[in-house]
Design a protein around this motif. Structure first.
Motif, PDB file in Angstrom:
ATOM      1  N   UNK A   1       0.866  -1.140  -0.002  1.00  0.00           N
ATOM      2  CA  UNK A   1       0.047  -0.037   0.014  1.00  0.00           C
ATOM      3  C   UNK A   1       0.675   1.068  -0.051  1.00  0.00           C
ATOM      4  N   UNK A   2       0.452   2.408  -0.781  1.00  0.00           N
ATOM      5  CA  UNK A   2       1.361   3.637  -0.721  1.00  0.00           C
ATOM      6  C   UNK A   2       0.137   4.652  -0.314  1.00  0.00           C
ATOM      7  N   UNK A   3       0.896   5.687  -0.036  1.00  0.00           N
ATOM      8  CA  UNK A   3       0.034   6.844   0.478  1.00  0.00           C
ATOM      9  C   UNK A   3      -1.146   7.345  -0.420  1.00  0.00           C
ATOM     10  N   UNK A   4      -0.882   6.872  -1.849  1.00  0.00           N
ATOM     11  CA  UNK A   4      -2.067   7.386  -2.603  1.00  0.00           C
ATOM     12  C   UNK A   4      -3.283   6.450  -2.647  1.00  0.00           C
ATOM     13  N   UNK A   5      -2.650   5.342  -2.196  1.00  0.00           N
ATOM     14  CA  UNK A   5      -3.883   4.283  -1.835  1.00  0.00           C
ATOM     15  C   UNK A   5      -4.741   4.811  -0.580  1.00  0.00           C
ATOM     16  N   UNK A   6      -3.783   5.061   0.341  1.00  0.00           N
ATOM     17  CA  UNK A   6      -4.198   5.870   1.776  1.00  0.00           C
ATOM     18  C   UNK A   6      -5.545   6.595   1.525  1.00  0.00           C
ATOM     19  N   UNK A   7      -5.041   7.643   0.655  1.00  0.00           N
ATOM     20  CA  UNK A   7      -5.970   8.751   0.481  1.00  0.00           C
ATOM     21  C   UNK A   7      -7.361   8.451  -0.571  1.00  0.00           C
ATOM     22  N   UNK A  81      15.381   5.933   7.387  1.00  0.00           N
ATOM     23  CA  UNK A  81      15.015   6.104   8.602  1.00  0.00           C
ATOM     24  C   UNK A  81      13.942   7.291   8.780  1.00  0.00           C
ATOM     25  N   UNK A  82      13.263   7.673   7.949  1.00  0.00           N
ATOM     26  CA  UNK A  82      12.330   8.712   8.071  1.00  0.00           C
ATOM     27  C   UNK A  82      10.943   8.365   7.634  1.00  0.00           C
ATOM     28  N   UNK A  83      10.321   8.388   8.521  1.00  0.00           N
ATOM     29  CA  UNK A  83       8.693   7.784   8.211  1.00  0.00           C
ATOM     30  C   UNK A  83       7.596   8.745   8.659  1.00  0.00           C
ATOM     31  N   UNK A  84       6.274   8.800   8.060  1.00  0.00           N
ATOM     32  CA  UNK A  84       5.330   9.403   8.503  1.00  0.00           C
ATOM     33  C   UNK A  84       4.479   8.524   9.088  1.00  0.00           C
ATOM     34  N   UNK A  93      -5.007  -3.057   9.498  1.00  0.00           N
ATOM     35  CA  UNK A  93      -3.940  -2.648  10.610  1.00  0.00           C
ATOM     36  C   UNK A  93      -4.422  -1.102  11.056  1.00  0.00           C
ATOM     37  N   UNK A  94      -4.032  -0.874  12.291  1.00  0.00           N
ATOM     38  CA  UNK A  94      -4.411   0.499  12.948  1.00  0.00           C
ATOM     39  C   UNK A  94      -3.616   1.746  12.414  1.00  0.00           C
ATOM     40  N   UNK A  95      -2.447   1.538  12.364  1.00  0.00           N
ATOM     41  CA  UNK A  95      -1.376   2.567  11.868  1.00  0.00           C
ATOM     42  C   UNK A  95      -0.394   2.107  10.818  1.00  0.00           C
ATOM     43  N   UNK A  96      -0.089   2.983   9.942  1.00  0.00           N
ATOM     44  CA  UNK A  96       0.833   2.553   8.858  1.00  0.00           C
ATOM     45  C   UNK A  96       1.923   3.871   8.859  1.00  0.00           C
ATOM     46  N   UNK A  97       3.365   3.341   8.492  1.00  0.00           N
ATOM     47  CA  UNK A  97       4.345   4.116   8.716  1.00  0.00           C
ATOM     48  C   UNK A  97       4.967   4.302   7.031  1.00  0.00           C
ATOM     49  N   UNK A  98       4.957   5.429   6.464  1.00  0.00           N
ATOM     50  CA  UNK A  98       5.071   5.790   5.090  1.00  0.00           C
ATOM     51  C   UNK A  98       6.601   6.269   5.010  1.00  0.00           C
ATOM     52  N   UNK A  99       7.297   5.881   4.171  1.00  0.00           N
ATOM     53  CA  UNK A  99       8.339   6.473   3.701  1.00  0.00           C
ATOM     54  C   UNK A  99       8.380   7.658   2.969  1.00  0.00           C
ATOM     55  N   UNK A 100       9.518   8.405   2.701  1.00  0.00           N
ATOM     56  CA  UNK A 100       9.485   9.704   2.085  1.00  0.00           C
ATOM     57  C   UNK A 100       9.052   9.509   0.692  1.00  0.00           C
ATOM     58  N   UNK A 101       9.080   8.142   0.047  1.00  0.00           N
ATOM     59  CA  UNK A 101       8.631   7.984  -1.374  1.00  0.00           C
ATOM     60  C   UNK A 101       7.043   7.887  -1.335  1.00  0.00           C
ATOM     61  N   UNK A 102       6.389   7.840  -0.245  1.00  0.00           N
ATOM     62  CA  UNK A 102       5.085   7.628  -0.096  1.00  0.00           C
ATOM     63  C   UNK A 102       4.836   6.145  -0.162  1.00  0.00           C
ATOM     64  N   UNK A 214       1.640  16.037  10.074  1.00  0.00           N
ATOM     65  CA  UNK A 214       1.901  14.494  10.327  1.00  0.00           C
ATOM     66  C   UNK A 214       3.188  14.180  11.266  1.00  0.00           C
ATOM     67  N   UNK A 215       2.935  13.458  12.252  1.00  0.00           N
ATOM     68  CA  UNK A 215       3.794  12.967  12.990  1.00  0.00           C
ATOM     69  C   UNK A 215       5.136  12.282  11.993  1.00  0.00           C
ATOM     70  N   UNK A 216       6.501  12.874  12.602  1.00  0.00           N
ATOM     71  CA  UNK A 216       7.513  12.179  11.694  1.00  0.00           C
ATOM     72  C   UNK A 216       8.338  11.141  12.645  1.00  0.00           C
ATOM     73  N   UNK A 217       8.833  10.146  11.941  1.00  0.00           N
ATOM     74  CA  UNK A 217       9.492   9.215  12.950  1.00  0.00           C
ATOM     75  C   UNK A 217      10.933   9.102  12.195  1.00  0.00           C
ATOM     76  N   UNK A 218      11.890   9.248  13.222  1.00  0.00           N
ATOM     77  CA  UNK A 218      13.399   9.043  12.928  1.00  0.00           C
ATOM     78  C   UNK A 218      13.849   7.900  13.673  1.00  0.00           C
ATOM     79  N   UNK A 219      14.585   7.009  12.863  1.00  0.00           N
ATOM     80  CA  UNK A 219      14.921   5.792  13.587  1.00  0.00           C
ATOM     81  C   UNK A 219      16.671   5.690  13.217  1.00  0.00           C
ATOM     82  N   UNK A 220      17.261   5.401  14.410  1.00  0.00           N
ATOM     83  CA  UNK A 220      18.819   5.192  14.427  1.00  0.00           C
ATOM     84  C   UNK A 220      19.134   4.161  13.421  1.00  0.00           C
ATOM     85  N   UNK A 221      20.060   4.576  12.439  1.00  0.00           N
ATOM     86  CA  UNK A 221      20.497   3.437  11.397  1.00  0.00           C
ATOM     87  C   UNK A 221      20.943   2.526  11.957  1.00  0.00           C
ATOM     88  N   UNK A 222      21.532   1.988  13.098  1.00  0.00           N
ATOM     89  CA  UNK A 222      21.985   0.844  13.602  1.00  0.00           C
ATOM     90  C   UNK A 222      21.043   0.144  14.537  1.00  0.00           C
TER      91      UNK A 222
END
Length: 237
Positions: A1-7, A81-84, A93-102, A214-222
């Motif tokens: 699923x991508x962000x276009x499908x979500x909208x 490492x960047x998600x919305x 699913x209750x929540x989905x995390x999208x990367x910067x490419x949607x 939209x909340x942004x999530x940043x994860x440590x690369x390691x």
């Protein structure tokens, strides 16, 4: 699923809600107002009318967003490492995390009811899907601590609860701390940030896809894969 499908899914949801409100208003509310002029009928009519207008405006908003988005496959790749993170009432699913490419990278669902009883789990149980690697994790959270299970139900990670803000890993050396504020959430491992969630104005380059708040999530690369699942579950509980 991508962000276009979500909208697209959200616009469909609100269109159905608009139609339902319209039917209720025409078939139920208007005849009731004609029969009786009492306040309950008029008040119900006002409420349904407001809900109908709200649903229609949300339908228009998500329709415009869906139709104006480019195909996610032609967007520039962003850091992995960047998600919305967005609530998803239109899917399992209750929540989905999208990367910067949607594209949807992770899905999170709280397991409830009969399925949780089958797994014989108290407390909270989350199912987390890694769509990029096709991995499934289960995270169990209770008053004793947090356990992460792989798809074959084997225990891969266990942290004991010290207090509501601190946990110790079973290896005896890793300490995890949680810091929550109104618009900021941080998880640290041995003093190093491994997950940060903030809600504010995001870069203009991403606002074509996501709302600016939209909340942004940043994860440590390691960060390890099981630690990523732990972070998602702790944030969303």
């Amino acid at each position: 699923m991508n962000i276009k499908d979500y909208y697209t899914g959200m616009s469909r949801l609100y269109s159905h809600q608009t139609i339902l409100c319209t039917i209720v208003f025409i078939m139920v509310i208007l005849p009731s107002i004609k029969i009786t002029q009492f306040f309950p009928a008029i008040g119900a009519g006002i409420f349904v009318l407001i809900l109908m207008v709200y649903s229609f405006l949300k339908y228009v908003y998500f329709s415009i967003k869906s139709n104006s988005l480019p195909s996610p496959r032609i967007l520039n790749q962003q850091s992995t490492t960047l998600f919305m993170i967005m609530p998803t009432p239109v899917s399992t699913y209750n929540w989905k995390l999208y990367s910067g490419n949607g594209l949807c990278s992770f899905s999170v669902m709280e397991v409830r009811g009969k399925e949780r009883k089958i797994k014989n789990q108290s407390g909270r149980l989350y199912r987390i899907m890694d769509h990029e690697k096709n991995l499934l994790w289960h995270v169990h959270i209770d008053n004793q601590g947090i356990k992460v299970f792989s798809n074959d139900e084997s225990l891969v990670f266990d942290v004991a609860k010290i207090d509501k803000r601190e946990f110790w890993a079973n290896n005896g050396r890793d300490r995890y701390q949680i810091h929550k504020k109104v618009y900021h959430f941080v998880i640290k491992k041995n003093g190093r940030k491994i997950m940060t969630v903030s809600q504010g104005i995001m870069p203009l380059s991403l606002q074509r896809l996501f709302s600016s708040s939209t909340p942004m999530v940043i994860l440590d690369s390691n960060i390890k894969e099981y630690e990523r699942s732990l972070c998602f579950a702790v944030f969303l509980q």
